[in-house]
Design a protein around this motif. Structure first.
Motif, short mmCIF file in Angstrom:
data_model
loop_
_atom_site.label_atom_id
_atom_site.label_comp_id
_atom_site.label_asym_id
_atom_site.label_seq_id
_atom_site.Cartn_x
_atom_site.Cartn_y
_atom_site.Cartn_z
N PHE A 1 171.79 10.56 47.60
CA PHE A 1 170.42 10.05 47.51
C PHE A 1 170.35 8.80 46.64
O PHE A 1 169.64 7.84 46.96
N ALA A 2 171.10 8.79 45.54
CA ALA A 2 171.08 7.61 44.66
C ALA A 2 171.60 6.39 45.40
O ALA A 2 171.05 5.28 45.24
N ARG A 3 172.63 6.55 46.22
CA ARG A 3 173.15 5.41 46.98
C ARG A 3 172.15 4.96 48.04
O ARG A 3 172.01 3.76 48.32
N SER A 4 171.44 5.91 48.64
CA SER A 4 170.40 5.53 49.61
C SER A 4 169.34 4.67 48.94
O SER A 4 168.90 3.65 49.49
N LEU A 5 168.90 5.06 47.75
CA LEU A 5 167.90 4.28 47.03
C LEU A 5 168.43 2.90 46.67
O LEU A 5 167.69 1.90 46.71
N ALA A 6 169.70 2.83 46.32
CA ALA A 6 170.30 1.53 46.03
C ALA A 6 170.25 0.63 47.26
O ALA A 6 169.94 -0.57 47.16
N PHE B 1 157.28 8.36 42.40
CA PHE B 1 158.60 8.98 42.25
C PHE B 1 159.71 8.03 42.70
O PHE B 1 160.72 7.85 42.01
N LEU B 2 159.54 7.39 43.87
CA LEU B 2 160.59 6.54 44.40
C LEU B 2 160.90 5.37 43.48
O LEU B 2 162.08 5.05 43.23
N ARG B 3 159.88 4.72 42.96
CA ARG B 3 160.11 3.54 42.11
C ARG B 3 160.76 3.93 40.79
O ARG B 3 161.61 3.19 40.27
N GLU B 4 160.37 5.08 40.26
CA GLU B 4 161.01 5.52 39.02
C GLU B 4 162.46 5.95 39.28
O GLU B 4 163.38 5.53 38.56
N ARG B 5 162.67 6.74 40.32
CA ARG B 5 164.02 7.25 40.60
C ARG B 5 164.97 6.14 41.00
O ARG B 5 166.18 6.20 40.70
N ALA B 6 164.46 5.12 41.66
CA ALA B 6 165.31 4.03 42.16
C ALA B 6 165.86 3.14 41.05
O ALA B 6 166.71 2.27 41.32
N HIS B 7 165.39 3.31 39.81
CA HIS B 7 165.86 2.45 38.71
C HIS B 7 166.56 3.25 37.62
O HIS B 7 166.70 2.78 36.49
N ARG B 8 167.04 4.43 37.96
CA ARG B 8 167.85 5.19 37.02
C ARG B 8 169.28 4.65 37.02
O ARG B 8 169.71 3.98 37.98
N PRO B 9 170.04 4.97 35.98
CA PRO B 9 171.40 4.41 35.86
C PRO B 9 172.31 4.72 37.04
O PRO B 9 173.12 3.86 37.43
#
Length: 493
Positions: free
Chosen positions: A382-387, A271-279
């Motif tokens: 959450f998206a910024r955290s993954l970035a 999940f993390l690797r897929e979600r971390a590369h969304r637009p």
């Protein structure tokens, strides 16, 4: 108290459920689904398992949704899961949740009390404790009504420590477990609680057939409390008796035995690797890089402004790094995400303000027109955290005490260039990640500054190799398997 319906074969009980509701001015409800290990676990067992999730209504939207649905929520809102949401009176919920769970039990297990002044267990505490008992009893009643004969019931966390014992009285046929997502206090700290309350908490958990913990250290602490406070018998099975942690622990009290299990929640790599590369993550990554500036290294932390996360000492350590190692001036940025938590409690509001003040002070002291030493964000994203995970050169995880701390496990999984992990020895994740992390005493600001310098100075090759090993250790027990392991341990399947 068996329900007229056939009843559920698997039940989960937790304060927060898999869905929350917002109520607009026109009275319309909007559902928002949550995530995490329990959601993944219930999804993993499949729709034919007959599972029901029992949770509390946390706000006005939840209360209205529970009332309109008669307690059982629409499966379209819950992702297909059967959810019973309890509309517990707001005053009872507030006293149980903020007064006891978050202001007493959380403080005890995380060693947060300033003992010259607190705690004070007076009449006000006793009134709140009565609400905590009522709150737990509401869960026990609902579970007793929903469960099929011999069903498996998995009770979650410090909000619901009394439920296993209460449910055992109502439904002795059930298989019951309790899982602690926090640390468990050492016995001397646990005994700060009034004697009868300390015993009541332990007996509540011991009402289950199993009690689960994130690390063996927390399981051992619980066993020590049972031995000292209750006079219970603690045994270890299946080990040779040599060294700490050999074999499975069991606690026997008044003829009943509760087995203790250790289930170290891991990161969900897929999940993390897929979600971390969304637009949306790519957009935030570009914005962060612009804030940081070209060619600079990054020290990343992602936390709630929870007292146990130790954000203030982390900032003090970063300031000490800049004071003692001027070669890093203009070459490193501390990207600190400190998302406000429990702002209805004054001590948390004060702590959040202190974090912002200290970040401003460091920027004022060391910043230049083209270099901002601390980039602080306080809005949860959450998206910024993954970035930030993707660009981190160093991850700082320095809690004074933590049940696990998944950030320590998530950053190595998502990091693109390899990330050195500076990790508190008081984080639960330390047990699994200690070999490849740089370990710190969370109270030692100078020691943490030295660790940050070591992490920033690490050769690229070593950092990359450590990150691979950290990611492998961090993903041994991903959320769905973590839940299923507990279910199988309880049912013997």
């Amino acid at each position: 108290m068996v329900s007229e319906r056939a009843g559920a074969q698997v039940l989960v009980a937790s304060n927060r459920g898999p869905v929350s509701y917002a109520l607009d001015e026109k009275g319309a409800l909007t559902a928002r689904r949550g995530g995490g290990g329990l959601v993944s676990g219930l999804s993993a067992i499949g729709p034919d398992a007959g599972a029901v999730w029992v949770c509390a209504a946390l706000g006005d939207g939840d209360r209205e949704a529970a009332r309109r649905a008669g307690g059982r929520l629409d499966t379209e809102d819950t992702g297909g899961q059967q959810v019973r949401m309890l509309d517990i009176p707001a005053d009872v919920f507030g006293d149980a949740y903020n007064g006891i769970a978050n202001s007493v039990l959380w403080f005890v297990h995380h060693l947060l009390y300033q003992t010259p002044l607190e705690p004070v267990f007076d009449d006000g505490f006793r009134a709140q404790w009565a609400s905590y008992e009522a709150y737990n009893a509401a869960f026990a009643d609902a579970l007793a009504q929903e469960a099929a004969p011999g069903a498996a019931v998995l009770v979650q966390d410090y909000h619901l420590t009394l439920v296993p014992g209460m449910l055992r009285e109502r439904r002795p046929d059930l298989r019951i477990s309790h899982f602690s997502h926090t640390p468990w206090a050492p016995v001397d700290t646990f005994r700060m609680l009034p004697d009868d309350v300390a015993a009541q908490v332990l007996l509540g958990v011991l009402g289950g057939d199993r009690a689960g913990f994130l690390t063996r250290r927390w399981a051992e602490a619980f066993a020590d409390c049972c031995r000292t406070v209750l006079g219970a018998e603690v045994t270890r099975e299946g080990g040779d008796g040599n060294g700490d942690g050999a074999g499975e622990l069991s606690v026997t009290y008044e003829g009943r035995t509760t087995r203790l299990g250790v289930h170290g929640l891991g990161a969900d790599a897929e999940f993390l690797r897929e979600r971390a590369h969304r637009p949306d993550v790519d957009e935030r990554l570009a914005a962060l890089r612009e804030q940081i500036g070209p060619g600079r290294r990054t020290i990343v932390r992602v936390d709630r402004t929870e007292l146990s996360k130790n954000i203030v000492r982390g900032l003090l350590a970063y300031r000490r790094l800049l004071a003692g190692h001027p070669q890093w001036h203009g070459r490193v940025v501390h990207v600190a995400f400190a998302y406000p938590s429990r702002q209805d409690l004054s001590v948390y509001r004060d702590y959040t303000a202190r974090v912002g003040q200290l970040a401003d002070a460091i920027n004022s002291e060391y910043g230049t027109p083209d270099w901002q030493p601390v980039v602080l964000h306080v809005k949860d994203d959450f998206a910024r955290s993954l970035a930030a995970y993707r660009l981190a050169d160093v991850a700082l995880v320095n809690p004074v005490r933590d049940g696990m701390n998944l950030v320590a496990k998530e950053v190595p999984v998502v990091s693109e260039r390899g990330c050195a992990l500076v990790l508190s020895r008081e984080a639960g994740a330390y047990e699994e990640l200690r070999e490849d992390a740089i370990t710190v005493n969370p109270y030692d600001v100078n020691g943490t500054a030295r660790a940050l310098h070591e992490a920033l100075s690490m050769e690229d090759g070593e950092r990359a190799e450590r990150t691979k090993r950290l990611a492998a250790a961090a993903t041994v027990l991903p959320p769905a398997q973590w839940f299923l392991d507990q279910l199988h341990a309880l049912t013997g399947s």
